[in-house]
Design a protein around this motif. Structure first.
Motif, PDB file in Angstrom:
ATOM      1  N   GLY A 116       8.416  14.319   4.635  1.00  0.00           N
ATOM      2  CA  GLY A 116       8.966  14.486   5.974  1.00  0.00           C
ATOM      3  C   GLY A 116       8.388  13.564   7.032  1.00  0.00           C
ATOM      4  O   GLY A 116       8.660  13.732   8.214  1.00  0.00           O
ATOM      5  N   VAL A 117       7.607  12.593   6.641  1.00  0.00           N
ATOM      6  CA  VAL A 117       6.983  11.668   7.591  1.00  0.00           C
ATOM      7  C   VAL A 117       7.919  10.489   7.852  1.00  0.00           C
ATOM      8  O   VAL A 117       8.551   9.976   6.930  1.00  0.00           O
ATOM      9  CB  VAL A 117       5.631  11.161   7.029  1.00  0.00           C
ATOM     10  CG1 VAL A 117       5.045  10.067   7.891  1.00  0.00           C
ATOM     11  CG2 VAL A 117       4.648  12.313   6.884  1.00  0.00           C
ATOM     12  N   ASP A 118       8.021  10.079   9.104  1.00  0.00           N
ATOM     13  CA  ASP A 118       8.791   8.890   9.484  1.00  0.00           C
ATOM     14  C   ASP A 118       8.000   7.664   9.020  1.00  0.00           C
ATOM     15  O   ASP A 118       7.042   7.249   9.666  1.00  0.00           O
ATOM     16  CB  ASP A 118       8.990   8.869  11.002  1.00  0.00           C
ATOM     17  CG  ASP A 118       9.740   7.646  11.489  1.00  0.00           C
ATOM     18  OD1 ASP A 118       9.911   6.670  10.734  1.00  0.00           O
ATOM     19  OD2 ASP A 118      10.146   7.662  12.675  1.00  0.00           O
ATOM     20  N   LEU A 119       8.397   7.108   7.880  1.00  0.00           N
ATOM     21  CA  LEU A 119       7.628   6.024   7.268  1.00  0.00           C
ATOM     22  C   LEU A 119       7.628   4.735   8.088  1.00  0.00           C
ATOM     23  O   LEU A 119       6.627   4.024   8.099  1.00  0.00           O
ATOM     24  CB  LEU A 119       8.112   5.763   5.846  1.00  0.00           C
ATOM     25  CG  LEU A 119       7.760   6.865   4.854  1.00  0.00           C
ATOM     26  CD1 LEU A 119       8.378   6.582   3.500  1.00  0.00           C
ATOM     27  CD2 LEU A 119       6.254   7.040   4.734  1.00  0.00           C
ATOM     28  N   PHE A 166       0.826  -1.205   0.000  1.00  0.00           N
ATOM     29  CA  PHE A 166       0.000   0.000   0.000  1.00  0.00           C
ATOM     30  C   PHE A 166       0.865   1.261   0.000  1.00  0.00           C
ATOM     31  O   PHE A 166       0.693   2.147  -0.844  1.00  0.00           O
ATOM     32  CB  PHE A 166      -0.929  -0.031   1.212  1.00  0.00           C
ATOM     33  CG  PHE A 166      -1.598   1.267   1.536  1.00  0.00           C
ATOM     34  CD1 PHE A 166      -2.613   1.756   0.739  1.00  0.00           C
ATOM     35  CD2 PHE A 166      -1.219   1.993   2.652  1.00  0.00           C
ATOM     36  CE1 PHE A 166      -3.241   2.955   1.050  1.00  0.00           C
ATOM     37  CE2 PHE A 166      -1.843   3.188   2.973  1.00  0.00           C
ATOM     38  CZ  PHE A 166      -2.851   3.669   2.166  1.00  0.00           C
ATOM     39  N   TYR A 167       1.821   1.351   0.924  1.00  0.00           N
ATOM     40  CA  TYR A 167       2.650   2.559   0.990  1.00  0.00           C
ATOM     41  C   TYR A 167       3.573   2.689  -0.212  1.00  0.00           C
ATOM     42  O   TYR A 167       3.870   3.811  -0.638  1.00  0.00           O
ATOM     43  CB  TYR A 167       3.411   2.667   2.317  1.00  0.00           C
ATOM     44  CG  TYR A 167       2.533   3.281   3.375  1.00  0.00           C
ATOM     45  CD1 TYR A 167       2.124   4.607   3.278  1.00  0.00           C
ATOM     46  CD2 TYR A 167       2.070   2.531   4.432  1.00  0.00           C
ATOM     47  CE1 TYR A 167       1.294   5.177   4.223  1.00  0.00           C
ATOM     48  CE2 TYR A 167       1.235   3.090   5.391  1.00  0.00           C
ATOM     49  CZ  TYR A 167       0.848   4.412   5.272  1.00  0.00           C
ATOM     50  OH  TYR A 167       0.013   4.972   6.203  1.00  0.00           O
ATOM     51  N   LEU A 208      -5.316   0.788  -1.370  1.00  0.00           N
ATOM     52  CA  LEU A 208      -5.405  -0.321  -0.416  1.00  0.00           C
ATOM     53  C   LEU A 208      -6.121  -1.511  -1.028  1.00  0.00           C
ATOM     54  O   LEU A 208      -5.669  -2.649  -0.903  1.00  0.00           O
ATOM     55  CB  LEU A 208      -6.095   0.115   0.877  1.00  0.00           C
ATOM     56  CG  LEU A 208      -6.187  -0.979   1.935  1.00  0.00           C
ATOM     57  CD1 LEU A 208      -4.804  -1.513   2.324  1.00  0.00           C
ATOM     58  CD2 LEU A 208      -6.927  -0.466   3.164  1.00  0.00           C
ATOM     59  N   VAL A 209      -7.215  -1.259  -1.723  1.00  0.00           N
ATOM     60  CA  VAL A 209      -7.949  -2.345  -2.388  1.00  0.00           C
ATOM     61  C   VAL A 209      -7.053  -3.032  -3.416  1.00  0.00           C
ATOM     62  O   VAL A 209      -7.015  -4.262  -3.501  1.00  0.00           O
ATOM     63  CB  VAL A 209      -9.253  -1.808  -3.022  1.00  0.00           C
ATOM     64  CG1 VAL A 209      -9.858  -2.796  -3.998  1.00  0.00           C
ATOM     65  CG2 VAL A 209     -10.252  -1.447  -1.923  1.00  0.00           C
ATOM     66  N   THR A 210      -6.295  -2.255  -4.173  1.00  0.00           N
ATOM     67  CA  THR A 210      -5.379  -2.830  -5.162  1.00  0.00           C
ATOM     68  C   THR A 210      -4.291  -3.643  -4.479  1.00  0.00           C
ATOM     69  O   THR A 210      -3.942  -4.735  -4.942  1.00  0.00           O
ATOM     70  CB  THR A 210      -4.768  -1.728  -6.047  1.00  0.00           C
ATOM     71  OG1 THR A 210      -5.823  -1.035  -6.706  1.00  0.00           O
ATOM     72  CG2 THR A 210      -3.813  -2.310  -7.072  1.00  0.00           C
ATOM     73  N   ALA A 211      -3.764  -3.134  -3.373  1.00  0.00           N
ATOM     74  CA  ALA A 211      -2.729  -3.878  -2.633  1.00  0.00           C
ATOM     75  C   ALA A 211      -3.289  -5.226  -2.160  1.00  0.00           C
ATOM     76  O   ALA A 211      -2.621  -6.255  -2.291  1.00  0.00           O
ATOM     77  CB  ALA A 211      -2.225  -3.060  -1.447  1.00  0.00           C
TER      78      ALA A 211
END
Length: 117
Positions: free
Chosen positions: A36-39, A20-21, A86-89
């Motif tokens: 800038g987000v802590d993945l 997803f990510y 998400l659905v594709t993942a």
């Protein structure tokens, strides 16, 4: 049986969040929300949230959705795109379409708490 169990539990949730990510971060229309987000932290948070949202065994202890997303100005289009990714993942991971539909319905119910723009 919970939706969490239907989709395959912890292993599938972990894989789904990773796939997803990867999709979300490759999507130019969504990338700005993740600058800038802590993945690593975000993925762990998302696994816990998704598990809880799907009636899994973990207890989600994060902020409520409205508070967590209030400052982000998330649009309806962005929310829909996130759900599509998400659905594709889940589809890519071979999850049963009935379970995927249940996930989609559950997450669509969260739209009003997340969309603020």
């Amino acid at each position: 049986m919970s939706i969490y169990d239907q989709v395959g539990g912890q292993a599938v949730v972990k894989s789904a969040v990773t796939v997803f990510y990867n999709r979300v971060l490759d999507d130019e229309s969504l990338a700005r929300w993740f600058d800038g987000v802590d993945l690593s932290r975000l993925k762990a948070h998302q696994r816990a949230f998704l598990t809880a949202a799907l009636d899994g065994p973990e207890i989600f202890t994060g902020r409520d959705l409205a508070t967590a997303h209030a400052h982000m100005a998330i649009t309806d289009d962005a929310f829909s795109t996130i759900i599509e990714h998400l659905v594709t993942a889940l589809t890519d991971l071979g999850i049963d379409q009935t379970a995927i539909a249940a996930v989609g319905v559950r997450l669509q119910g969260l739209r009003s708490a997340i969309v603020t723009a």
